[in-house]
Design a protein around this motif. Sequence first.
Motif, PDB file in Angstrom:
ATOM      1  N   TYR A 160      12.721  -3.867  -7.981  1.00 15.16           N
ATOM      2  CA  TYR A 160      12.539  -4.822  -6.887  1.00 15.16           C
ATOM      3  C   TYR A 160      13.565  -5.928  -6.992  1.00 15.16           C
ATOM      4  O   TYR A 160      14.333  -5.987  -7.964  1.00 15.16           O
ATOM      5  N   LYS A 161      13.605  -6.804  -5.985  1.00  9.70           N
ATOM      6  CA  LYS A 161      14.740  -7.710  -5.886  1.00  9.70           C
ATOM      7  C   LYS A 161      14.403  -9.172  -6.206  1.00  9.70           C
ATOM      8  O   LYS A 161      15.227  -9.893  -6.769  1.00  9.70           O
ATOM      9  N   THR A 162      13.218  -9.647  -5.809  1.00  8.39           N
ATOM     10  CA  THR A 162      12.935 -11.079  -5.945  1.00  8.39           C
ATOM     11  C   THR A 162      11.847 -11.322  -6.982  1.00  8.39           C
ATOM     12  O   THR A 162      11.128 -10.396  -7.379  1.00  8.39           O
ATOM     13  N   SER A 163      11.697 -12.555  -7.407  1.00  8.40           N
ATOM     14  CA  SER A 163      10.649 -12.910  -8.370  1.00  8.40           C
ATOM     15  C   SER A 163       9.274 -12.657  -7.758  1.00  8.40           C
ATOM     16  O   SER A 163       9.044 -12.937  -6.588  1.00  8.40           O
ATOM     17  N   ILE A 164       8.385 -12.133  -8.583  1.00 11.19           N
ATOM     18  CA  ILE A 164       7.081 -11.725  -8.061  1.00 11.19           C
ATOM     19  C   ILE A 164       5.925 -12.410  -8.781  1.00 11.19           C
ATOM     20  O   ILE A 164       6.053 -12.844  -9.929  1.00 11.19           O
ATOM     21  N   ASN A 165       4.802 -12.461  -8.085  1.00 11.55           N
ATOM     22  CA  ASN A 165       3.539 -12.927  -8.649  1.00 11.55           C
ATOM     23  C   ASN A 165       2.838 -11.761  -9.340  1.00 11.55           C
ATOM     24  O   ASN A 165       2.315 -11.897 -10.446  1.00 11.55           O
ATOM     25  N   ASN A 166       2.804 -10.612  -8.647  1.00 11.34           N
ATOM     26  CA  ASN A 166       2.238  -9.423  -9.265  1.00 11.34           C
ATOM     27  C   ASN A 166       2.861  -8.177  -8.659  1.00 11.34           C
ATOM     28  O   ASN A 166       3.558  -8.237  -7.629  1.00 11.34           O
ATOM     29  N   LEU A 167       2.612  -7.044  -9.272  1.00 13.06           N
ATOM     30  CA  LEU A 167       3.074  -5.750  -8.785  1.00 13.06           C
ATOM     31  C   LEU A 167       1.895  -4.798  -8.839  1.00 13.06           C
ATOM     32  O   LEU A 167       1.106  -4.824  -9.804  1.00 13.06           O
ATOM     33  N   GLN A 168       1.753  -3.984  -7.807  1.00 10.41           N
ATOM     34  CA  GLN A 168       0.620  -3.064  -7.717  1.00 10.41           C
ATOM     35  C   GLN A 168       1.137  -1.649  -7.463  1.00 10.41           C
ATOM     36  O   GLN A 168       2.205  -1.466  -6.889  1.00 10.41           O
ATOM     37  N   TRP A 169       0.347  -0.677  -7.874  1.00  6.34           N
ATOM     38  CA  TRP A 169       0.642   0.727  -7.581  1.00  6.34           C
ATOM     39  C   TRP A 169      -0.500   1.295  -6.732  1.00  6.34           C
ATOM     40  O   TRP A 169      -1.685   1.013  -6.985  1.00  6.34           O
ATOM     41  N   TYR A 170      -0.097   2.088  -5.740  1.00  6.99           N
ATOM     42  CA  TYR A 170      -1.047   2.724  -4.837  1.00  6.99           C
ATOM     43  C   TYR A 170      -0.736   4.218  -4.777  1.00  6.99           C
ATOM     44  O   TYR A 170       0.405   4.644  -4.956  1.00  6.99           O
ATOM     45  N   ARG A 171      -1.761   5.004  -4.475  1.00 10.01           N
ATOM     46  CA  ARG A 171      -1.617   6.435  -4.250  1.00 10.01           C
ATOM     47  C   ARG A 171      -1.990   6.738  -2.806  1.00 10.01           C
ATOM     48  O   ARG A 171      -2.905   6.130  -2.246  1.00 10.01           O
ATOM     49  N   GLN A 172      -1.278   7.688  -2.207  1.00  9.07           N
ATOM     50  CA  GLN A 172      -1.586   8.111  -0.851  1.00  9.07           C
ATOM     51  C   GLN A 172      -1.585   9.630  -0.784  1.00  9.07           C
ATOM     52  O   GLN A 172      -0.546  10.265  -0.997  1.00  9.07           O
ATOM     53  N   ASN A 173      -2.741  10.193  -0.494  1.00 12.12           N
ATOM     54  CA  ASN A 173      -2.823  11.620  -0.250  1.00 12.12           C
ATOM     55  C   ASN A 173      -2.391  11.888   1.193  1.00 12.12           C
ATOM     56  O   ASN A 173      -2.506  11.021   2.058  1.00 12.12           O
TER      57      ASN A 173
ATOM     58  N   GLY B   7      -1.942  12.393   4.858  1.00 14.72           N
ATOM     59  CA  GLY B   7      -2.783  12.119   6.011  1.00 14.72           C
ATOM     60  C   GLY B   7      -3.880  11.091   5.765  1.00 14.72           C
ATOM     61  O   GLY B   7      -4.768  10.927   6.619  1.00 14.72           O
ATOM     62  N   ARG B   8      -3.838  10.426   4.638  1.00 20.07           N
ATOM     63  CA  ARG B   8      -4.869   9.440   4.323  1.00 20.07           C
ATOM     64  C   ARG B   8      -4.267   8.064   4.115  1.00 20.07           C
ATOM     65  O   ARG B   8      -3.054   7.883   4.112  1.00 20.07           O
ATOM     66  N   GLY B   9      -5.149   7.085   3.938  1.00 21.57           N
ATOM     67  CA  GLY B   9      -4.681   5.733   3.635  1.00 21.57           C
ATOM     68  C   GLY B   9      -4.321   5.596   2.170  1.00 21.57           C
ATOM     69  O   GLY B   9      -4.457   6.521   1.380  1.00 21.57           O
ATOM     70  N   LEU B  10      -3.830   4.418   1.813  1.00 23.25           N
ATOM     71  CA  LEU B  10      -3.435   4.152   0.425  1.00 23.25           C
ATOM     72  C   LEU B  10      -4.649   3.710  -0.385  1.00 23.25           C
ATOM     73  O   LEU B  10      -5.527   3.013   0.130  1.00 23.25           O
TER      74      LEU B  10
END
Lengths: 112, 115
Positions: A25-38, A40-43
């Motif tokens: 990533y490029k800028t300073s962050i507060n947090n980072l999260q990971w998501y999964r998406q099957n 045709g579905r949401g994250l």
Amino acid sequence: SQQGEEDPQALSIQEGENATMNCSYKTSINNLQWYRQNSGRGLVHLILIRSNEREKHSGRLRVTLDTSKKSSSLLITASRAADTASYFCATHPWTSGSRLTFGEGTQLTVNP
Amino acid sequence: GAGVSQSPRYKVAKRGQDVALRCDPISGHVSLFWYQQALGQGPEFLTYFQNEAQLDKSGLPSDRFFAERPEGSVSTLKIQRTQQEDSAVYLCASSSHRQGGSPLHFGNGTRLTVT
């Protein structure tokens, strides 16, 4: 615009193997999260790591964060066919207000 | 229901038609987000509500896009005079937290196809 870039774009492994996905990533962050998406579905939220943390575990997931390199990795151990999905990192930059900014994703295929 | 619900699941519109996409967030969630996801891409932020207040609409791509959440629960994303480039999956997400950067609960999205 996308803040995060995932690497690789696609990953194909055998069941039982470990899968590692990277996010930069490029800028300073507060947090980072990971998501999964099957397909045709949401994250689905997997794990959140704060900027003052270096590593976090949740079940078969291990996430690392290196703020000096502006990068994170997601390790899935002992993969299963059900882990087949797209995986996205999402950052919360300090200057972005409430929004999360998502990367382009890694498509993981786990072959039985 | 227990999760975020979006309707319709699929929408086909002729170019120039107006469409309205609905989102029912998890009950009691104060924060609501709309994202647009093109095929093979990550979600792109559109707009954010805290209760009924639209606090950030900087991601809306044009003035043809309008979102509302009048009573602080259900939200509607409206697209006027649809164009082919509007074809995408529109995702709604909610969170119980007011502070930014909290984990989001996503609906399954509405797939919009403009012909």
